[in-house]
Design a protein around this motif. Sequence first.
Motif, PDB file in Angstrom:
ATOM      1  N   SER A  65     -40.322 -74.099  42.536  1.00  0.00           N
ATOM      2  CA  SER A  65     -39.518 -73.353  41.568  1.00  0.00           C
ATOM      3  C   SER A  65     -40.234 -72.097  41.085  1.00  0.00           C
ATOM      4  N   ARG A  68     -40.781 -69.450  43.921  1.00  0.00           N
ATOM      5  CA  ARG A  68     -39.562 -68.740  44.312  1.00  0.00           C
ATOM      6  C   ARG A  68     -39.077 -67.812  43.210  1.00  0.00           C
ATOM      7  N   ASN A  69     -39.351 -68.160  41.965  1.00  0.00           N
ATOM      8  CA  ASN A  69     -39.023 -67.225  40.890  1.00  0.00           C
ATOM      9  C   ASN A  69     -39.827 -65.936  41.018  1.00  0.00           C
ATOM     10  N   ASP A  86     -33.992 -67.159  51.058  1.00  0.00           N
ATOM     11  CA  ASP A  86     -35.211 -67.973  51.007  1.00  0.00           C
ATOM     12  C   ASP A  86     -35.337 -68.764  52.302  1.00  0.00           C
ATOM     13  N   GLY A 150     -32.810 -76.319  50.249  1.00  0.00           N
ATOM     14  CA  GLY A 150     -33.881 -75.429  49.852  1.00  0.00           C
ATOM     15  C   GLY A 150     -34.541 -74.719  51.012  1.00  0.00           C
ATOM     16  N   GLY A 165     -33.002 -67.925  37.066  1.00  0.00           N
ATOM     17  CA  GLY A 165     -33.529 -68.339  38.356  1.00  0.00           C
ATOM     18  C   GLY A 165     -33.777 -69.829  38.452  1.00  0.00           C
ATOM     19  N   TRP A 166     -34.824 -70.172  39.174  1.00  0.00           N
ATOM     20  CA  TRP A 166     -35.170 -71.568  39.409  1.00  0.00           C
ATOM     21  C   TRP A 166     -35.770 -72.194  38.152  1.00  0.00           C
ATOM     22  N   ASP A 168     -38.488 -73.545  36.328  1.00  0.00           N
ATOM     23  CA  ASP A 168     -39.949 -73.609  36.495  1.00  0.00           C
ATOM     24  C   ASP A 168     -40.494 -75.008  36.262  1.00  0.00           C
ATOM     25  N   GLU A 175     -34.696 -78.917  42.354  1.00  0.00           N
ATOM     26  CA  GLU A 175     -34.518 -77.589  41.776  1.00  0.00           C
ATOM     27  C   GLU A 175     -33.251 -76.913  42.322  1.00  0.00           C
ATOM     28  N   GLU A 176     -32.874 -77.243  43.578  1.00  0.00           N
ATOM     29  CA  GLU A 176     -31.640 -76.682  44.131  1.00  0.00           C
ATOM     30  C   GLU A 176     -30.410 -77.182  43.371  1.00  0.00           C
ATOM     31  N   ASP A 178     -30.237 -78.225  40.269  1.00  0.00           N
ATOM     32  CA  ASP A 178     -30.205 -77.595  38.951  1.00  0.00           C
ATOM     33  C   ASP A 178     -29.589 -76.204  39.032  1.00  0.00           C
ATOM     34  N   LEU A 179     -30.011 -75.417  40.017  1.00  0.00           N
ATOM     35  CA  LEU A 179     -29.495 -74.065  40.155  1.00  0.00           C
ATOM     36  C   LEU A 179     -28.023 -74.089  40.558  1.00  0.00           C
TER      37      LEU A 179
END
Length: 291
Positions: A65, A68-69, A86, A150, A165-166, A168, A175-176, A178-179
């Motif tokens: 996370s 990638r941020n 990504d 991801g 964004g992602w 953190d 994390e995918e 969540d986004l």
Amino acid sequence: MSEPRLGVAILTMGNRPREVAALLESVAKQDVPPTRVVVVGNGSPLPEMPDGVTAVELEENLGVSGGRNVAWQRLRAFGDVDVVIDLDDDGLLVDADVFRTVRDLYADDPRLGIVSFRIADELGETQRRHVPRLRAGDPMRGGEVTTFLGGGHALAVPMLDQIGGWPDEFFFTHEETDLAWRALDAGWKVLYVPELLLQHPRTSPARHAVYYRMTARNRVWLARRHLPLPLVPVYLGTWTLLTLARTRALDGLRAWAGGFMEGVRTPCGTRRPMRWRTVWRMTRLGRPPVI
């Protein structure tokens, strides 16, 4: 958006220099070249990069996370990137028209937020966990979905500007989701396009020592952050039963239980429960947010 400009982000821990070099070669062979390419060394130094590639070396590992941020924010700072692609550092673009397809998809749909690639190994086989839908029998069935992969995907910069964004705090795993949930709640589309292929070695997520703990903790955080209160126990109860049924390793179950309690006890970030109409939209897409 008209003729969106593409930026490529690659996150690496510095232990796959040959794979990164091969991936960058496959990026350079695309018939629609990206405007920018950024490679982030997540807590590691980087080898010399080809001309036109921006290298960013982080002093510490920020996780998937956090890394990638850093990557998408660096691309955004250039001011000439509309879509971030990504790619996993051990992936490979087999076809030369991947970026052309991504560009055309975003040019045709201003509400397209996320495009998920198909991931397949060297034999062309796609693991069940790499199909972003419940009915995973046919990895070539595309369409709108509620999460994404991801390893290979594209994100609209206007969407990231709107929803952030992602996460953190997640570091690694979920994390995918969540986004994607935030994107869906804001009215963006998530599209699985199996024609966009990223070749990737066949792996298991459990190869990472922190997998069980992070998986449990982050699922609890997902529920606490995004679900309407009545759905929180349903979602967590479903995944608890599935974990008990699927996990054979006692050490893995112990780590999972510890992660679950960590998710309950520790801060998860700002709570913004999704609207009920988003729950209904996800249900119509085949995956209500209870599994």
